[in-house]
Write a protein that holds these residues in place. Structure first.
Motif: not given
Length: 579
Positions: A503-506, A530-535, A539-540
């Motif tokens: 995913p781009a946000w990763i 948390y951010d590794l699983r939830h965009p 960043f969205l």
């Protein structure tokens, strides 16, 4: 052998001209090993005259501090330990007032001042709230070390701006200072220091140089003679001896056990049967062995032959087991329980049936996103166990992480771990901050700065990046950037790849985790995980980075090609026109 911390304590308290004594004081000199790891604690509390229950608050604050401080982790710094205890005491006192008839009148509740000191190794750590005072006498100079939290409305009217029990939260003054043998400290309530002058105090210390109880009593009696209407308490602490700084003696202490002989397969050593050597490096030798008593497979780690004369290395080697015995996590390697006397210098830990994360990445060159998350989350749980004890791992890398046959991850090496509580203990050993592996070491270490939890987050971010791409976010440039200017020029390489479903946000998550500036990284491990699983909403809405950010060389090659084609076209046009 290095000397021990030694103090003489004298104390005297009297109700004076009041009906009851609302002051309370105490001290605790523990035996070893607590004397070495936690130090000596002294405390003085002064109740407020408007409250009929303030003496209860004073006693609870002092006894709670002296008891609970020694229940905190030896790995914690003095500051963290004492402040946690005092915050808990403040919460309890405030709750008592809220549950009493005085809940709407704080001046009649469970309130007191507190001045406390912990002398650990060669440092005095001072904690203070209220208007009792701590002085230091060095030579013939009397220095006030605390600041009064009493505010004057007029010449005759004042109030306490800060004290234990007034509010749900408490701000505690803290300072640390080096002590010398011969230093003396005076703890005094306002009923004493407002009436016994500095000159008298200095003379009392001099007259009763070998009797701190007599010095404390003389100071209190002087305040009473001068007309003090308040309770009177003085507590004297004199530093008589400090831990020695003899490097040779410390080395003898570290090598009290003999070094083990070279170990070979089938050899029986200290109750273990050696199976084979697993790993050998300049830092240690690691063997798989079987415990003859239990039949269990274990790992034995012995010191490097080349470094056996290095006290700093030996100190770190012995500290590994000390650290392991204080961490309780399923994701951190466990030491073996000692069932017999050890006759040589080595470490024995559980055997993990699996492979290093380095080998796992070789066997799984393109893991899916969920597998990467699973591994990183487990590493973070193990790392959080270090951080809760004020420890920094400082050498988090794939070779120091094991993945067993069930997929469970364990952090296995603590040779570079920094422990806040141990760093406060003076030593003649020259400690080296930069102990990790260059590719995974946070940039601030290369500037000579001390690490923080964000430094370990950087290392975990690099590992996450490597799991997803097989590469490093800055290549090998981080270790070469040894100035702030050079670090600002470090160029992050996007983890996004046309051949991988990421995913781009990763990419934004990793960019933040491995930022060269520690203050622009994640502050907590939980935020990163948390951010590794939830965009992250920030960043969205971001699109894929432009080519100049993802591949600067390719961008400028493309520009050069376009310019070359344009020049050729113009030349061709000019040629046609001239003909």
């Amino acid at each position: 052998m290095p000397g021990q911390l030694k103090v003489a304590i004298g104390q005297y308290s009297d109700k004076g001209r009041k009906a009851i004594n609302q002051d309370f004081h105490g001290s605790h000199i523990p035996k070893e090993p607590q004397l070495h790891f936690k130090g000596i604690a002294v405390a003085l509390a002064d109740g407020i005259s408007s409250s009929d229950v303030s003496h209860i608050a004073s006693e609870a604050a002092v006894t709670g501090f002296l008891e609970d401080y020694y229940c905190t982790s030896e790995a914690w710094s003095v500051r963290k330990s004492a402040q946690r205890v005092l915050q808990a005491a403040n919460s309890w006192l405030h709750a008592q007032t809220r549950q009493s008839p005085y809940r709407y009148d704080k001046d009649r509740g469970y309130v007191c001042t507190l001045s406390a000191m912990v002398i650990k190794s060669t440092t005095a750590h001072i904690f203070h709230v209220g208007d009792s005072r701590i002085y230091r006498l060095r030579g013939h100079a009397l220095e006030q070390l605390t600041h009064d939290h009493r505010y004057w409305v007029s010449q005759d009217e004042s109030y306490l701006g800060r004290a234990l029990g007034i509010n749900p939260q408490i701000e505690i003054d803290y300072r640390a200072l080096q002590v010398e043998a011969g230093d003396a400290f005076l703890f005094a309530t306002d009923g004493v220091y407002e009436y016994a002058g500095p000159g008298f105090v200095v003379d009392a210390f001099k007259t009763h140089a070998n009797d701190p109880d007599a010095a404390a009593k003389a100071i209190v009696e002087e305040a009473y003679r001068q007309g003090s209407p308040d309770n009177l308490t003085a507590l004297v602490v004199r530093v008589e001896d400090l831990p020695g700084q003899d490097a040779d003696a410390l080395y003898r202490q570290l090598t009290e056990l003999p070094f083990p002989p070279p170990l070979d397969a089938r050899m029986v050593f200290d109750g273990y049967k050696i199976v084979r050597e697993i790993h050998a490096s300049s830092r240690s030798h690691v063997y798989l062995a079987v415990d003859n008593e239990t039949g269990a497979s274990v790992i034995l780690k012995t010191p490097s032959i080349d470094l056996r004369g290095d006290p700093a290395y030996l100190e770190r080697f012995l500290t590994e087991e000390w650290i392991a015995r204080r961490i309780n996590s399923a994701y951190v390697l466990k030491p073996c329980v000692r069932t017999r006397q050890r006759n040589s210098l080595y470490l024995a830990t559980e055997f993990v049936d699996g492979k290093t994360l380095t080998q796992w990445m070789i066997d799984n060159p393109k893991p899916d996103m969920e597998s990467v998350r699973g591994i990183v989350e487990q590493i973070a749980k193990g790392l959080r166990a270090f951080h809760r004890l004020e420890m920094l791992h400082q050498d988090l890398r794939p070779d120091n992480i094991m993945v067993d046959t069930t997929g469970t991850v364990r952090i296995i090496d603590f040779g570079s771990t920094k422990v806040a509580g141990l760093m406060e203990i003076a030593t003649p050993i020259q400690r080296n901050e930069l102990l990790g592996t260059a590719q995974y070491t946070a940039p601030e270490y290369f500037l000579g700065e001390s690490g923080t939890t964000r430094s370990d987050i950087f290392s975990l971010g690099v590992i996450t990046y490597q799991l997803l791409s097989g590469k490093l976010p800055y290549g090998t440039e981080v270790s070469r950037a040894r100035t702030r200017a050079a670090q600002k020029k470090l160029s992050y390489r996007s983890v996004l790849d046309d051949d991988r479903e990421i995913p781009a946000w990763i990419d934004d998550v990793l960019r933040k985790a491995v930022h060269p500036n520690p203050y622009r990284r994640y502050e907590e491990l939980s935020e990163f995980i948390y951010d590794l699983r939830h965009p992250n909403r920030a960043f969205l809405n971001k699109t894929r980075p432009p080519l100049i950010e993802r591949h600067p060389v390719a961008f400028w090659k493309s520009v050069a090609l376009i310019l070359a084609i344009t020049v050729v076209a113009l030349l061709f046009k000019l040629t046609c026109c001239s003909s």
